[in-house]
Scaffold this active site. Structure first.
Site, PDB file in Angstrom:
ATOM      1  N   CYS A  90      42.788  31.626  34.894  1.00  0.00           N
ATOM      2  CA  CYS A  90      42.327  31.875  33.524  1.00  0.00           C
ATOM      3  C   CYS A  90      43.153  31.075  32.517  1.00  0.00           C
ATOM      4  CB  CYS A  90      42.342  33.363  33.215  1.00  0.00           C
ATOM      5  SG  CYS A  90      43.900  34.147  33.590  1.00  0.00           S
ATOM      6  N   LYS A 101      37.792  47.729  42.833  1.00  0.00           N
ATOM      7  CA  LYS A 101      36.749  46.906  43.454  1.00  0.00           C
ATOM      8  C   LYS A 101      37.155  45.440  43.403  1.00  0.00           C
ATOM      9  CE  LYS A 101      33.088  44.637  42.413  1.00  0.00           C
ATOM     10  NZ  LYS A 101      33.188  43.521  43.372  1.00  0.00           N
ATOM     11  N   GLU A 139      34.579  27.076  30.047  1.00  0.00           N
ATOM     12  CA  GLU A 139      35.572  27.257  31.110  1.00  0.00           C
ATOM     13  C   GLU A 139      34.957  26.751  32.415  1.00  0.00           C
ATOM     14  OE1 GLU A 139      36.533  31.299  32.504  1.00  0.00           O
ATOM     15  OE2 GLU A 139      38.630  30.681  32.449  1.00  0.00           O
ATOM     16  N   GLU A 152      40.443  41.240  30.538  1.00  0.00           N
ATOM     17  CA  GLU A 152      41.177  39.968  30.609  1.00  0.00           C
ATOM     18  C   GLU A 152      40.155  38.919  31.023  1.00  0.00           C
ATOM     19  OE1 GLU A 152      44.149  39.531  29.693  1.00  0.00           O
ATOM     20  OE2 GLU A 152      44.806  41.619  29.616  1.00  0.00           O
TER      21      GLU A 152
HETATM   22  P1  NAP Z   1      32.811  37.447  37.496  1.00  0.00           P
HETATM   23  O1  NAP Z   1      31.372  37.460  37.747  1.00  0.00           O
HETATM   24  O2  NAP Z   1      33.322  37.724  36.133  1.00  0.00           O
HETATM   25  O3  NAP Z   1      33.444  38.476  38.551  1.00  0.00           O
HETATM   26  C1  NAP Z   1      34.642  39.208  38.403  1.00  0.00           C
HETATM   27  C2  NAP Z   1      34.459  40.603  38.991  1.00  0.00           C
HETATM   28  O4  NAP Z   1      33.460  41.332  38.265  1.00  0.00           O
HETATM   29  C3  NAP Z   1      33.992  40.618  40.431  1.00  0.00           C
HETATM   30  O5  NAP Z   1      34.601  41.708  41.100  1.00  0.00           O
HETATM   31  C4  NAP Z   1      32.507  40.827  40.258  1.00  0.00           C
HETATM   32  O6  NAP Z   1      31.858  41.291  41.386  1.00  0.00           O
HETATM   33  C5  NAP Z   1      32.474  41.821  39.137  1.00  0.00           C
HETATM   34  N1  NAP Z   1      31.202  41.933  38.442  1.00  0.00           N
HETATM   35  C6  NAP Z   1      30.223  41.006  38.295  1.00  0.00           C
HETATM   36  N2  NAP Z   1      29.198  41.489  37.576  1.00  0.00           N
HETATM   37  C7  NAP Z   1      29.516  42.762  37.246  1.00  0.00           C
HETATM   38  C8  NAP Z   1      28.867  43.789  36.487  1.00  0.00           C
HETATM   39  N3  NAP Z   1      27.668  43.614  35.928  1.00  0.00           N
HETATM   40  N4  NAP Z   1      29.488  44.988  36.362  1.00  0.00           N
HETATM   41  C9  NAP Z   1      30.699  45.192  36.916  1.00  0.00           C
HETATM   42  N5  NAP Z   1      31.352  44.260  37.637  1.00  0.00           N
HETATM   43  C10 NAP Z   1      30.785  43.054  37.785  1.00  0.00           C
HETATM   44  O7  NAP Z   1      33.419  36.084  37.981  1.00  0.00           O
HETATM   45  P2  NAP Z   1      32.760  35.116  39.062  1.00  0.00           P
HETATM   46  O8  NAP Z   1      31.271  35.140  39.029  1.00  0.00           O
HETATM   47  O9  NAP Z   1      33.376  35.402  40.332  1.00  0.00           O
HETATM   48  O10 NAP Z   1      33.225  33.735  38.476  1.00  0.00           O
HETATM   49  C11 NAP Z   1      32.426  33.099  37.487  1.00  0.00           C
HETATM   50  C12 NAP Z   1      33.269  32.464  36.431  1.00  0.00           C
HETATM   51  O11 NAP Z   1      34.115  33.454  35.838  1.00  0.00           O
HETATM   52  C13 NAP Z   1      34.245  31.440  36.914  1.00  0.00           C
HETATM   53  O12 NAP Z   1      33.666  30.208  37.115  1.00  0.00           O
HETATM   54  C14 NAP Z   1      35.255  31.460  35.812  1.00  0.00           C
HETATM   55  O13 NAP Z   1      34.839  30.677  34.744  1.00  0.00           O
HETATM   56  C15 NAP Z   1      35.305  32.881  35.394  1.00  0.00           C
HETATM   57  N6  NAP Z   1      36.432  33.623  35.998  1.00  0.00           N
HETATM   58  C16 NAP Z   1      37.483  33.916  35.199  1.00  0.00           C
HETATM   59  C17 NAP Z   1      38.558  34.598  35.730  1.00  0.00           C
HETATM   60  C18 NAP Z   1      39.746  34.929  34.903  1.00  0.00           C
HETATM   61  O14 NAP Z   1      40.784  35.281  35.447  1.00  0.00           O
HETATM   62  N7  NAP Z   1      39.653  34.883  33.600  1.00  0.00           N
HETATM   63  C19 NAP Z   1      38.565  34.986  37.056  1.00  0.00           C
HETATM   64  C20 NAP Z   1      37.451  34.699  37.843  1.00  0.00           C
HETATM   65  C21 NAP Z   1      36.394  34.019  37.285  1.00  0.00           C
HETATM   66  P3  NAP Z   1      31.350  40.261  42.514  1.00  0.00           P
HETATM   67  O15 NAP Z   1      32.378  40.454  43.541  1.00  0.00           O
HETATM   68  O16 NAP Z   1      30.003  40.680  42.937  1.00  0.00           O
HETATM   69  O17 NAP Z   1      31.312  38.901  41.910  1.00  0.00           O
END
Ligand code: NAP
Ligand code: MG
Length: 508
Positions: free
Chosen positions: A315, A206, A412, A281
């Site tokens: 990240c 996904k 972050e 991760e």
């Molecule tokens: P996120 O919410 O952690 O999303 C990452 C993935 O998880 C997406 O595919 C997301 O789907 C999915 N997801 C969200 N809620 C879920 C749940 N309850 N159960 C299963 N899967 C779920 O990241 P984001 O909201 O896009 O970004 C928010 C913050 O996360 C950023 O500002 C950053 O700080 C951090 N981030 C970190 C990394 C890293 O590599 N460490 C990467 C991205 C973001 P959706 O497509 O619906 O969002």
């Protein structure tokens, strides 16, 4: 708290280039899911908008998968695992098939790079140099493991030799649900699928709701590469619905996630009921530690690259600069001067080094942090604002006069924002660098080997770079200490995370 982003007509400097015919075809495709090597319609009509963050315009639609869609994908992957159509193939066939997929990506590299630039906002030049070759490397590296994984014959401690035959076999863990973020969409996709495939697992991928285009395009090549139906399934949709259902699904054996620490914790909790195998991760707040002996003219631009590359949406972004007091001012000046190179541009501009952020939401989040930093007393040396444009651009930003308690230092930000602090001694900087709930990465800059090794030993992080940064290689394990994750991806550990050990003891 979020800064209002002015809606203006495009100025000349922020005009996105026309998309190629191949990209237009990919954007115009009917929203569908890839299940059992077929493009299938969703059980309902809900779709999600695909946006080009360089313009803020809608450019396409994807399926917002329903519960029934998720169940269908899991049932398909389950069936494809349980009948052994993939795991029982000769390892050399699995290896060849994974390599074929890599070849097909390579053959369409320009289209993949363009789609990534349109969808994520990253400069097409970086997508071409970093994302697409990196995606290919992950597949090729793990393909080789398909034929190298094996078990071990071991003698028991307490039984006479020759009375039993005992061995430890390594078997694929089963059906993997793989949930990835938006910052390196295709790279994350192949990083996730390659070890699962090499181990003999089947999977449901996904991609992030904001950046699903390249995962969908990848699915176009799955059958051509030779994967049997049901081995690789790609479903698009919202994390809190489709993602959450995947994680809780009894038909899934393992969950692999990359994304925020906040969602990582939710996933970990949701996977616990059925005790699924989980690797996470997560986020980081990585320190960049610069000792007094360095050549500031070289290290300052490198530190700028460590935070402004990919608009800071990495990240391992080097988001906390610790420069020795004797070189602090020169380091800040050098990073500030280097921001000229990182001036935001539309993603398809071949001269672009930094594009917009991925979404309005992310832009507001980042601007909110900058505002909070200012309110808390931080000083903006450069940036701190957004250029007038319709896309989601934020200027590269450097903050000084920060305190360890400020949110800009602790959290972050995932944007082009660097906080700079001074230090005097190695012990002091090690303590300050470790004063975080994260532990993903760190970089240390010095020619003094002894200081380098002493600091490397003190830093609590999964990866420590010396005189370089953001070097992430498929052969080397990658992952986090503390709240930056659980488990390791890449290298031998990366494929072993998709296996179970089976101990067999036979009395002779
Ligand atoms: P996120 O919410 O952690 O999303 C990452 C993935 O998880 C997406 O595919 C997301 O789907 C999915 N997801 C969200 N809620 C879920 C749940 N309850 N159960 C299963 N899967 C779920 O990241 P984001 O909201 O896009 O970004 C928010 C913050 O996360 C950023 O500002 C950053 O700080 C951090 N981030 C970190 C990394 C890293 O590599 N460490 C990467 C991205 C973001 P959706 O497509 O619906 O969002
Ligand atoms: Mg998009």
């Amino acid at each position: 708290m979020a800064t209002v982003h002015p809606i203006v007509e495009h100025t000349d400097s922020f005009v996105q280039r026309d998309y190629s015919p191949a990209a237009k075809r990919a954007l115009e495709r009917r929203p569908a899911l890839f299940i059992n090597n077929e493009w299938v319609s969703s059980s309902h009509r809900a779709t999600l908008i695909v946006e080009d963050p360089s313009t803020g315009r809608e450019v396409g639609r994807i399926v917002d998968a329903s519960d029934a869609d998720v169940d269908r994908a899991v049932a398909t992957a389950r069936g494809a695992f349980d009948d052994g159509r993939w795991s029982n193939l000769p390892p050399k066939v699995r290896e060849r098939t994974i390599n074929k997929l890599a070849d097909l990506i390579e053959a369409h590299a320009a289209e993949f790079a363009e789609l990534e630039a349109i969808d994520n906002g990253k400069p097409v030049g970086f997508a071409t140099m970093v994302d697409i070759p990196g995606a290919v490397d992950h597949l090729r590296y793990m393909a080789g493991w398909a034929s190298k994984l094996g078990g071990e014959v071991m003698d028991p401690l307490a039984l006479p030799r020759g009375t039993v035959f005992s061995y430890v076999a390594r078997e694929p863990v089963g059906v993997a649900a793989q949930i990835i973020p938006w910052n390196f969409p295709l790279l994350m996709a192949t990083l996730k699928i390659s070890p699962a495939l090499a181990a003999g697992c089947t999977l449901i991928l996904k991609p992030a709701e904001q950046t699903s285009l390249t995962a969908l395009r990848l699915a176009d090549f799955v059958a051509e590469a030779g994967f049997p139906p049901g081995v690789i399934n790609v479903i698009t949709g919202n994390g809190h619905t489709a993602g959450a259902r995947l994680v809780k699904h009894p038909g899934v054996d393992k969950v692999a996630f990359t994304g925020s620490t906040e969602v990582g914790k939710i996933i970990s909790r949701n996977a616990t009921d059925s005790l699924k195998r989980v690797t996470l991760e997560l986020g980081g707040k990585s320190p960049v530690i610069v000792l007094p002996d360095v050549n500031v003219e070289e290290v300052a631009p490198a530190a700028a690259g460590g935070i402004f590359f990919n608009s800071g949406q990495i990240c391992v972004a080097g988001s906390r600069l610790f420069a020795h007091r004797s070189i602090f001012d020169r380091m800040v000046e050098g990073v500030t001067a280097a921001t000229a190179f990182w001036k935001p541009r539309p993603s398809l501009d071949p001269q672009a080094h930094m594009g917009p952020l991925v979404s309005k939401e992310q832009m507001d989040r980042v601007m909110g942090y900058i505002e909070a930093g200012k309110r808390d007393g931080a000083t903006v040396v450069v940036g701190g604002d957004a250029p007038a444009a319709n896309g989601y651009y934020v200027n590269p930003t450097v903050l000084v006069n920060v305190k360890p308690s400020m949110s800009v230092v602790r959290e972050e930000i995932f944007g082009p924002v660097l906080v700079a602090q001074r230090f005097d001694t190695l012990d002091e900087v090690a303590k300050a660098a470790n004063d975080t709930s994260y532990g993903l990465a760190a970089s240390i800059w010095t020619k003094d080997v002894s200081s380098m090794l002493r600091l490397a030993a003190k830093i609590k992080a999964g990866t420590v770079w010396g005189n370089c940064q953001a070097v992430i290689d498929p052969a080397l394990p990658f992952g986090g200490f503390k709240q930056s994750g659980i488990g390791r991806e890449q290298g031998r550990e990366g494929i072993e995370a998709y296996t179970e050990l089976k101990t067999v003891i036979i009395q002779l």
